[in-house]
Design a protein around this motif. Structure first.
Motif, PDB file in Angstrom:
ATOM      1  N   GLU A 192       0.827  -1.203   0.000  1.00  0.00           N
ATOM      2  CA  GLU A 192       0.000   0.000   0.000  1.00  0.00           C
ATOM      3  C   GLU A 192       0.868   1.263   0.000  1.00  0.00           C
ATOM      4  O   GLU A 192       0.610   2.212  -0.753  1.00  0.00           O
ATOM      5  CB  GLU A 192      -0.933  -0.001   1.211  1.00  0.00           C
ATOM      6  CG  GLU A 192      -2.087  -0.970   1.099  1.00  0.00           C
ATOM      7  CD  GLU A 192      -3.110  -0.776   2.199  1.00  0.00           C
ATOM      8  OE1 GLU A 192      -2.962   0.197   2.980  1.00  0.00           O
ATOM      9  OE2 GLU A 192      -4.045  -1.583   2.281  1.00  0.00           O
ATOM     10  N   ASN A 193       1.880   1.272   0.856  1.00  0.00           N
ATOM     11  CA  ASN A 193       2.758   2.448   0.936  1.00  0.00           C
ATOM     12  C   ASN A 193       3.530   2.656  -0.367  1.00  0.00           C
ATOM     13  O   ASN A 193       3.702   3.787  -0.832  1.00  0.00           O
ATOM     14  CB  ASN A 193       3.724   2.312   2.109  1.00  0.00           C
ATOM     15  CG  ASN A 193       3.021   2.435   3.449  1.00  0.00           C
ATOM     16  OD1 ASN A 193       1.998   3.105   3.554  1.00  0.00           O
ATOM     17  ND2 ASN A 193       3.563   1.792   4.474  1.00  0.00           N
ATOM     18  N   SER A 194       4.004   1.569  -0.965  1.00  0.00           N
ATOM     19  CA  SER A 194       4.730   1.665  -2.238  1.00  0.00           C
ATOM     20  C   SER A 194       3.831   2.203  -3.338  1.00  0.00           C
ATOM     21  O   SER A 194       4.229   3.087  -4.118  1.00  0.00           O
ATOM     22  CB  SER A 194       5.284   0.294  -2.635  1.00  0.00           C
ATOM     23  OG  SER A 194       6.245  -0.158  -1.712  1.00  0.00           O
ATOM     24  N   ASN A 195       2.612   1.690  -3.388  1.00  0.00           N
ATOM     25  CA  ASN A 195       1.662   2.148  -4.414  1.00  0.00           C
ATOM     26  C   ASN A 195       1.271   3.609  -4.185  1.00  0.00           C
ATOM     27  O   ASN A 195       1.123   4.385  -5.133  1.00  0.00           O
ATOM     28  CB  ASN A 195       0.412   1.263  -4.407  1.00  0.00           C
ATOM     29  CG  ASN A 195       0.694  -0.151  -4.868  1.00  0.00           C
ATOM     30  OD1 ASN A 195       1.684  -0.398  -5.570  1.00  0.00           O
ATOM     31  ND2 ASN A 195      -0.151  -1.085  -4.499  1.00  0.00           N
ATOM     32  N   ARG A 196       1.126   3.994  -2.937  1.00  0.00           N
ATOM     33  CA  ARG A 196       0.765   5.375  -2.611  1.00  0.00           C
ATOM     34  C   ARG A 196       1.888   6.340  -3.023  1.00  0.00           C
ATOM     35  O   ARG A 196       1.632   7.405  -3.598  1.00  0.00           O
ATOM     36  CB  ARG A 196       0.490   5.508  -1.112  1.00  0.00           C
ATOM     37  CG  ARG A 196      -0.048   6.888  -0.712  1.00  0.00           C
ATOM     38  CD  ARG A 196      -0.383   6.961   0.768  1.00  0.00           C
ATOM     39  NE  ARG A 196      -1.512   6.116   1.095  1.00  0.00           N
ATOM     40  CZ  ARG A 196      -1.434   4.979   1.787  1.00  0.00           C
ATOM     41  NH1 ARG A 196      -0.245   4.552   2.212  1.00  0.00           N
ATOM     42  NH2 ARG A 196      -2.507   4.285   2.048  1.00  0.00           N
ATOM     43  N   ASN A 197       3.133   5.926  -2.763  1.00  0.00           N
ATOM     44  CA  ASN A 197       4.275   6.755  -3.175  1.00  0.00           C
ATOM     45  C   ASN A 197       4.338   6.893  -4.693  1.00  0.00           C
ATOM     46  O   ASN A 197       4.655   7.970  -5.219  1.00  0.00           O
ATOM     47  CB  ASN A 197       5.582   6.157  -2.647  1.00  0.00           C
ATOM     48  CG  ASN A 197       5.707   6.275  -1.145  1.00  0.00           C
ATOM     49  OD1 ASN A 197       5.091   7.154  -0.540  1.00  0.00           O
ATOM     50  ND2 ASN A 197       6.488   5.394  -0.534  1.00  0.00           N
ATOM     51  N   LEU A 198       4.025   5.792  -5.383  1.00  0.00           N
ATOM     52  CA  LEU A 198       4.020   5.824  -6.851  1.00  0.00           C
ATOM     53  C   LEU A 198       2.953   6.783  -7.368  1.00  0.00           C
ATOM     54  O   LEU A 198       3.216   7.601  -8.275  1.00  0.00           O
ATOM     55  CB  LEU A 198       3.786   4.416  -7.398  1.00  0.00           C
ATOM     56  CG  LEU A 198       3.702   4.273  -8.924  1.00  0.00           C
ATOM     57  CD1 LEU A 198       5.000   4.722  -9.584  1.00  0.00           C
ATOM     58  CD2 LEU A 198       3.383   2.836  -9.311  1.00  0.00           C
ATOM     59  N   ILE A 199       1.753   6.723  -6.795  1.00  0.00           N
ATOM     60  CA  ILE A 199       0.661   7.608  -7.211  1.00  0.00           C
ATOM     61  C   ILE A 199       1.026   9.065  -6.924  1.00  0.00           C
ATOM     62  O   ILE A 199       0.813   9.962  -7.770  1.00  0.00           O
ATOM     63  CB  ILE A 199      -0.643   7.228  -6.485  1.00  0.00           C
ATOM     64  CG1 ILE A 199      -1.139   5.870  -6.947  1.00  0.00           C
ATOM     65  CG2 ILE A 199      -1.719   8.286  -6.728  1.00  0.00           C
ATOM     66  CD1 ILE A 199      -1.473   5.787  -8.408  1.00  0.00           C
ATOM     67  N   ASN A 200       1.585   9.326  -5.748  1.00  0.00           N
ATOM     68  CA  ASN A 200       1.967  10.696  -5.402  1.00  0.00           C
ATOM     69  C   ASN A 200       3.020  11.232  -6.368  1.00  0.00           C
ATOM     70  O   ASN A 200       2.978  12.405  -6.770  1.00  0.00           O
ATOM     71  CB  ASN A 200       2.499  10.748  -3.971  1.00  0.00           C
ATOM     72  CG  ASN A 200       1.414  10.501  -2.938  1.00  0.00           C
ATOM     73  OD1 ASN A 200       0.230  10.672  -3.227  1.00  0.00           O
ATOM     74  ND2 ASN A 200       1.809  10.103  -1.732  1.00  0.00           N
ATOM     75  N   THR A 201       3.959  10.400  -6.756  1.00  0.00           N
ATOM     76  CA  THR A 201       5.001  10.800  -7.705  1.00  0.00           C
ATOM     77  C   THR A 201       4.405  11.117  -9.069  1.00  0.00           C
ATOM     78  O   THR A 201       4.755  12.134  -9.695  1.00  0.00           O
ATOM     79  CB  THR A 201       6.057   9.682  -7.850  1.00  0.00           C
ATOM     80  OG1 THR A 201       6.629   9.411  -6.571  1.00  0.00           O
ATOM     81  CG2 THR A 201       7.150  10.101  -8.822  1.00  0.00           C
ATOM     82  N   LEU A 202       3.489  10.275  -9.538  1.00  0.00           N
ATOM     83  CA  LEU A 202       2.845  10.506 -10.844  1.00  0.00           C
ATOM     84  C   LEU A 202       2.045  11.803 -10.820  1.00  0.00           C
ATOM     85  O   LEU A 202       2.068  12.582 -11.790  1.00  0.00           O
ATOM     86  CB  LEU A 202       1.922   9.325 -11.185  1.00  0.00           C
ATOM     87  CG  LEU A 202       2.598   8.025 -11.615  1.00  0.00           C
ATOM     88  CD1 LEU A 202       1.562   6.901 -11.758  1.00  0.00           C
ATOM     89  CD2 LEU A 202       3.334   8.216 -12.939  1.00  0.00           C
TER      90      LEU A 202
END
Length: 473
Positions: A386-396
């Motif tokens: 979840e944290n990895s996916n959230r960081n990816l979304i925030n970066t995009l």
């Protein structure tokens, strides 16, 4: 309970199907004989106190094959259970596990009682005594033989078995792995109860997705236009119908021991289930055509028939009356070999029990792994994902300057739960196994049915196991 002259020889039917498939393999006769035979048959009796007296209970545990350890199979509570049936079901478990690539040998258990005739306290005494007898003879253990629920049993009985085993094996770290189908509180696994029915639905969905095969029997690919009749509204039948409806099929008929109902416009399975729970019968459901003889319900117009009750339901006496083009065997052994031959000549497809209802043992395998590893699936990686996916979304979002809607963000960010991982593993297993069977059907000259193809594949896998273990030269 001894077989009478009129009873079907279920084990002989399994062996007949085995022999039909064995001719398409190149294994020596002695090895085939070893694979087919039941290695260990334990029949025993024990007394229980009832009122001011005693009753003697007949019980069995059969371990069909130890080419893989532990052996695996359910425990059936029925006043119709007999040694022949338990042997047949144990054999089917061996082949079933091989088909879906689950590393177990096959086993089965049975206690000759009608659970409705006993109090909860009496059932607990019977279950605990049965477990004690298995422990005495080394017929249960996480690395020996692992029971599971079957007809007439469920989470409650598995709890009693687990508790009895742990009591008699203090300090054994993996003791909870002695049985599967346990409640979540006793480290069962989410999705186990509905696994067999969900697996049936996956098997049917995969079968009807092959346009080439559907064209041969006059049907279109996909579940969207398929009419389904389900026999049995127990655990397997209910969940098969529920998930088939979710996948787009229409449940037009339901059959139970008290009768059958039919409606060409379809049923809401939960409404029928609630009606039966309230009234004690599926009969009387609003808008349904009723049949007092439940077997008549099997013969109504439909595309897919799911027999999910008991064995020997489709025989030479009624198979020609079946209007379905596909029979998906949710139960064990519902179609006799003679009936299958006739149905195949009628250009029908039978999805065999040894594959179709393998969802239960597949998810039992996941539960066993969970018990041996002592950690729930997803517990270690869920939040990390979840944290990895959230960081990816925030970066995009920061790079593009565009925000993703909250509902889409939630779908992308969410880590997989234990239930989602279990269902994913089950779905992958059923899809892969179906196409493995179909490939054998297409590639082996002379193989005409999915059942024969499934047997050929399982025999080959078991034979390799024997040879790799050095059991066979």
């Amino acid at each position: 309970m001894a077989n009478t002259a009129n009873e079907k020889n279920f084990f002989a039917d399994v062996c007949k199907n085995f022999d039909s498939a064995a001719q398409f393999t190149a294994h020596p006769e002695g090895l085939l004989t070893q694979i087919k035979a039941c290695n260990s048959v334990y029949r025993f009796q024990f007394p229980i106190r009832r009122g001011n007296g005693f009753e003697v209970i007949d019980a069995w545990r059969v371990e069909h094959s130890q080419h893989m350890n532990p052996t695996k199979g359910g425990i059936r509570y029925s006043d119709m259970v007999n040694e022949d049936e338990v042997m047949a079901l144990a054999a089917l478990m061996t082949y079933k596990c091989a088909i879906v690539n689950v590393p177990f040998g096959g086993a089965k258990g049975g206690i000759c009682i009608n659970p409705k005739n006993y109090t909860i306290g009496e059932l607990e005494n019977i279950t605990r005594r049965y477990t004690t007898e298995l422990i005495k003879k080394n017929f249960i253990g996480p690395g020996i033989d692992v029971p599971a629920p079957d007809y007439g049993t469920g989470e409650r009985e598995m709890s009693w078995i687990a508790d009895t085993y742990m009591t008699m094996n203090p300090g054994q770290l993996d003791a909870l792995g002695c049985v599967t189908g346990k409640p979540i509180a006793l480290h069962g696994i989410r999705g186990r109860k509905e696994a067999t029915g969900r697996g049936v639905a996956y098997a049917i969905r995969e079968c009807v997705s092959v346009a080439e095969d559907m064209a041969k029997i006059g049907l279109k690919a996909g579940l969207g236009d398929k009419r389904v009749i389900v026999q049995g509204l127990g655990n397997v039948g209910y969940h098969s119908a529920k998930f088939l409806a979710e996948f787009g099929a229409t449940i037009v008929g339901l059959c139970e021991f008290e009768g059958a109902i039919y409606n060409e416009n379809g049923f809401n399975i939960d409404e029928v289930f609630a009606h039966r729970k309230l009234t004690g019968s599926i009969l009387g459901f609003p808008g349904a055509v009723e049949f007092k003889n439940s077997m008549e319900g099997l013969e109504q117009p439909c595309d897919i028939l799911v027999p999910a009750a008991l064995e020997n339901q489709l025989t030479v006496e009624n198979i020609r009356n079946i209007k379905a083009k596909i029979i998906a065997e949710g139960a064990n052994g519902p179609t006799t070999p003679e009936a299958e031959e006739i149905f195949t000549e009628m250009r029908g497809i039978i999805i065999p029990d040894m594959y179709c209802n393998a969802g239960g043992v597949t998810v039992s395998y996941f539960e066993w792994l969970k018990n041996l590893s002592h950690v729930a699936f997803g517990r270690m990686e869920n939040r990390y994902a979840e944290n990895s996916n959230r960081n990816l979304i925030n970066t995009l979002e920061s790079l593009t300057g565009k925000s993703i809607p909250a509902e889409h963000r939630l779908m992308i960010v969410k880590g997989a739960s234990e239930l989602e991982l279990v269902n994913s593993g089950l779905e992958d297993t059923m899809i892969h196994s179906y196409h493995e069977i179909r490939e054998t059907l297409l590639s082996k000259a002379g193989v005409k049915t999915l059942r024969t193809a499934a047997f050929v594949g399982s025999i080959d896998k078991i034979a390799v196991s024997y040879m790799n273990l050095g059991v066979w030269p």
